[in-house]
Write a protein that holds these residues in place. Structure first.
Motif, PDB file in Angstrom:
ATOM      1  N   LYS A   1       0.820  -1.218   0.000  1.00 39.62           N
ATOM      2  CA  LYS A   1       0.000   0.000   0.000  1.00 39.62           C
ATOM      3  C   LYS A   1       0.852   1.267   0.000  1.00 39.62           C
ATOM      4  CE  LYS A   1      -4.044  -2.016   0.197  1.00 39.62           C
ATOM      5  NZ  LYS A   1      -5.064  -1.837  -0.849  1.00 39.62           N
ATOM      6  N   GLN A   2       2.041   1.187   0.582  1.00 39.84           N
ATOM      7  CA  GLN A   2       2.934   2.339   0.615  1.00 39.84           C
ATOM      8  C   GLN A   2       4.344   1.889   0.248  1.00 39.84           C
ATOM      9  OE1 GLN A   2       1.749   3.755   4.808  1.00 39.84           O
ATOM     10  NE2 GLN A   2       2.106   5.667   3.702  1.00 39.84           N
ATOM     11  N   HIS A   3       5.014   2.696  -0.544  1.00 39.90           N
ATOM     12  CA  HIS A   3       6.410   2.440  -0.893  1.00 39.90           C
ATOM     13  C   HIS A   3       7.092   3.789  -1.068  1.00 39.90           C
ATOM     14  CE1 HIS A   3       9.575   0.485  -3.765  1.00 39.90           C
ATOM     15  NE2 HIS A   3      10.073   0.785  -2.576  1.00 39.90           N
ATOM     16  N   GLY A   4       8.040   4.065  -0.215  1.00 37.48           N
ATOM     17  CA  GLY A   4       8.746   5.330  -0.281  1.00 37.48           C
ATOM     18  C   GLY A   4      10.211   5.143   0.030  1.00 37.48           C
ATOM     19  N   ASN A   5      10.971   6.202  -0.149  1.00 40.51           N
ATOM     20  CA  ASN A   5      12.400   6.178   0.119  1.00 40.51           C
ATOM     21  C   ASN A   5      12.774   7.484   0.811  1.00 40.51           C
ATOM     22  OD1 ASN A   5      15.422   6.681  -0.673  1.00 40.51           O
ATOM     23  ND2 ASN A   5      15.074   4.518  -1.110  1.00 40.51           N
ATOM     24  N   SER A   6      13.711   7.401   1.733  1.00 43.24           N
ATOM     25  CA  SER A   6      14.087   8.610   2.473  1.00 43.24           C
ATOM     26  C   SER A   6      14.633   9.703   1.550  1.00 43.24           C
ATOM     27  CB  SER A   6      15.104   8.270   3.561  1.00 43.24           C
ATOM     28  OG  SER A   6      16.259   7.656   3.017  1.00 43.24           O
ATOM     29  N   SER A   7      15.081   9.327   0.350  1.00 42.78           N
ATOM     30  CA  SER A   7      15.547  10.338  -0.611  1.00 42.78           C
ATOM     31  C   SER A   7      14.419  11.252  -1.067  1.00 42.78           C
ATOM     32  CB  SER A   7      16.173   9.649  -1.826  1.00 42.78           C
ATOM     33  OG  SER A   7      15.209   8.874  -2.526  1.00 42.78           O
ATOM     34  N   GLU A   8      13.161  10.820  -0.865  1.00 40.28           N
ATOM     35  CA  GLU A   8      12.002  11.600  -1.301  1.00 40.28           C
ATOM     36  C   GLU A   8      11.502  12.571  -0.226  1.00 40.28           C
ATOM     37  OE1 GLU A   8       9.383   8.370  -2.014  1.00 40.28           O
ATOM     38  OE2 GLU A   8      10.293   7.806  -3.923  1.00 40.28           O
ATOM     39  N   MET A   9      12.113  12.554   0.940  1.00 43.06           N
ATOM     40  CA  MET A   9      11.654  13.430   2.012  1.00 43.06           C
ATOM     41  C   MET A   9      11.862  14.890   1.645  1.00 43.06           C
ATOM     42  SD  MET A   9      13.021  11.514   5.453  1.00 43.06           S
ATOM     43  CE  MET A   9      12.411   9.886   5.924  1.00 43.06           C
ATOM     44  N   ILE A  10      10.872  15.718   1.958  1.00 41.83           N
ATOM     45  CA  ILE A  10      11.015  17.163   1.757  1.00 41.83           C
ATOM     46  C   ILE A  10      12.121  17.698   2.670  1.00 41.83           C
ATOM     47  CG2 ILE A  10       9.839  19.387   1.948  1.00 41.83           C
ATOM     48  CD1 ILE A  10       7.196  17.800   1.465  1.00 41.83           C
ATOM     49  N   PHE A  11      12.106  17.238   3.923  1.00 39.00           N
ATOM     50  CA  PHE A  11      13.124  17.608   4.911  1.00 39.00           C
ATOM     51  C   PHE A  11      13.891  16.334   5.279  1.00 39.00           C
ATOM     52  CE2 PHE A  11       9.369  20.330   5.562  1.00 39.00           C
ATOM     53  CZ  PHE A  11       9.918  21.553   5.199  1.00 39.00           C
ATOM     54  N   PRO A  12      15.110  16.157   4.758  1.00 41.81           N
ATOM     55  CA  PRO A  12      15.882  14.951   5.053  1.00 41.81           C
ATOM     56  C   PRO A  12      16.168  14.804   6.549  1.00 41.81           C
ATOM     57  CG  PRO A  12      16.821  16.141   3.190  1.00 41.81           C
ATOM     58  CD  PRO A  12      15.794  17.038   3.802  1.00 41.81           C
ATOM     59  N   ILE A  13      16.528  13.596   6.934  1.00 47.22           N
ATOM     60  CA  ILE A  13      16.722  13.294   8.352  1.00 47.22           C
ATOM     61  C   ILE A  13      17.712  14.241   9.030  1.00 47.22           C
ATOM     62  CG2 ILE A  13      17.670  11.538   9.918  1.00 47.22           C
ATOM     63  CD1 ILE A  13      16.208   9.458   8.050  1.00 47.22           C
ATOM     64  N   PRO A  14      18.882  14.531   8.457  1.00 43.68           N
ATOM     65  CA  PRO A  14      19.777  15.476   9.141  1.00 43.68           C
ATOM     66  C   PRO A  14      19.143  16.847   9.359  1.00 43.68           C
ATOM     67  CG  PRO A  14      20.970  14.266   7.446  1.00 43.68           C
ATOM     68  CD  PRO A  14      19.517  13.951   7.249  1.00 43.68           C
ATOM     69  N   ASN A  15      18.387  17.310   8.378  1.00 42.96           N
ATOM     70  CA  ASN A  15      17.711  18.610   8.523  1.00 42.96           C
ATOM     71  C   ASN A  15      16.696  18.574   9.652  1.00 42.96           C
ATOM     72  OD1 ASN A  15      18.726  18.162   5.782  1.00 42.96           O
ATOM     73  ND2 ASN A  15      17.928  20.197   5.313  1.00 42.96           N
ATOM     74  N   LEU A  16      15.976  17.448   9.781  1.00 44.46           N
ATOM     75  CA  LEU A  16      14.977  17.326  10.850  1.00 44.46           C
ATOM     76  C   LEU A  16      15.624  17.408  12.219  1.00 44.46           C
ATOM     77  CD1 LEU A  16      12.694  14.438   9.496  1.00 44.46           C
ATOM     78  CD2 LEU A  16      12.189  16.895   9.516  1.00 44.46           C
ATOM     79  N   ILE A  17      16.744  16.705  12.380  1.00 41.53           N
ATOM     80  CA  ILE A  17      17.404  16.697  13.692  1.00 41.53           C
ATOM     81  C   ILE A  17      17.944  18.083  14.028  1.00 41.53           C
ATOM     82  CG2 ILE A  17      19.368  15.755  14.980  1.00 41.53           C
ATOM     83  CD1 ILE A  17      18.862  13.104  13.456  1.00 41.53           C
ATOM     84  N   THR A  18      18.569  18.734  13.053  1.00 41.45           N
ATOM     85  CA  THR A  18      19.044  20.092  13.294  1.00 41.45           C
ATOM     86  C   THR A  18      17.890  21.025  13.639  1.00 41.45           C
ATOM     87  OG1 THR A  18      20.982  19.843  11.866  1.00 41.45           O
ATOM     88  CG2 THR A  18      20.176  22.075  12.212  1.00 41.45           C
ATOM     89  N   PHE A  19      16.797  20.935  12.885  1.00 40.90           N
ATOM     90  CA  PHE A  19      15.634  21.795  13.125  1.00 40.90           C
ATOM     91  C   PHE A  19      15.061  21.571  14.527  1.00 40.90           C
ATOM     92  CE2 PHE A  19      11.009  22.402  13.085  1.00 40.90           C
ATOM     93  CZ  PHE A  19      10.911  23.714  12.673  1.00 40.90           C
ATOM     94  N   LEU A  20      14.824  20.307  14.881  1.00 38.68           N
ATOM     95  CA  LEU A  20      14.244  20.006  16.187  1.00 38.68           C
ATOM     96  C   LEU A  20      15.150  20.493  17.318  1.00 38.68           C
ATOM     97  CD1 LEU A  20      12.862  16.408  15.533  1.00 38.68           C
ATOM     98  CD2 LEU A  20      11.489  18.453  15.984  1.00 38.68           C
TER      99      LEU A  20
END
Length: 217
Positions: free
Chosen positions: A153-172
């Motif tokens: 039902k769902q198939h995604g890849n972290s490369s498709e994130m609007i805000f990549p994981i490093p950006n999320l951690i820095t932001f938070l």
């Protein structure tokens, strides 16, 4: 009472951060604009459960949806973490499901209220066992699949994130002091849908390097 643990990492869970609309196609399917900064909400510890759990649809909702997600676990405390230092703060990766009572959420959105009830029922944040960060070659190329009763039902890849994981951690970390055992649900790709009693959901990270299975009753 001890906090629930992160399987595979021997860390107690502290705060559960969740990111909304972090995949453009999911924002589109929800009829929502693509955010210009990360959309953050929290879940309570009671929402945590583990693989092979049986999850009850709450009596307050007639429209509970699955949202499969890559989940990041943090290893140490940090504030204002520089983008280049993010890897030093990641303990590991797993998968989870951000269950959402969509009908309750729709009412909250219409009234301009928080989503806490729609997202926060008991067992609404099941997580898999986690893999240490050192065993993931590229956090920007992690694959996620969710199966409902054997069908993808769902198939995604972290490369498709609007805000990549490093950006999320820095932001938070610019807003909150982050701590060991904090979890970040990083957002869901398109394909979310409703669950019914009797459903079996399975979520895979990188084609099964880690997996999560839950049953709905």
């Amino acid at each position: 009472m001890r906090n629930p643990q992160i399987p595979g990492l021997d860390l107690p869970i502290r705060t559960i951060y969740c990111i909304g609309r972090n995949y453009a196609q999911h924002a589109k399917e929800m009829g929502s604009p693509i955010p210009k900064m990360p959309l953050v909400f929290l879940k309570p510890l009671g929402a945590i459960c583990y693989s092979d759990s049986t999850i009850s649809i709450p009596t307050q909702s007639n429209d509970v949806h699955f949202e499969g997600e890559i989940v990041v676990a943090l290893s140490k405390s940090g504030k204002n973490i520089p983008h280049g230092s993010v890897q030093d703060y990641i303990a590991g990766y797993g998968v989870g499901i951000d269950f959402t009572a969509r009908d309750i959420q729709a009412i909250a959105k219409k009234q301009g209220h928080p989503w806490s009830i729609a997202k926060g029922f008991d067992d609404f944040a099941p997580i898999s066992e986690f893999i240490p960060a050192s065993e993931i070659e590229d956090e920007n190329n992690m694959d996620l699949k969710l199966f409902q009763n054997g069908f993808v039902k769902q198939h995604g890849n972290s490369s498709e994130m609007i805000f990549p994981i490093p950006n999320l951690i820095t932001f938070l970390s610019q807003i909150y002091t982050l701590y060991p055992g904090d979890l970040i649900f990083t957002g869901t790709p398109e394909g979310v849908g409703a669950v019914q009693s009797g459903d079996k959901l399975e979520v895979l990270l990188n084609n099964g390097i880690k997996s999560l299975t839950v049953n709905i009753q």
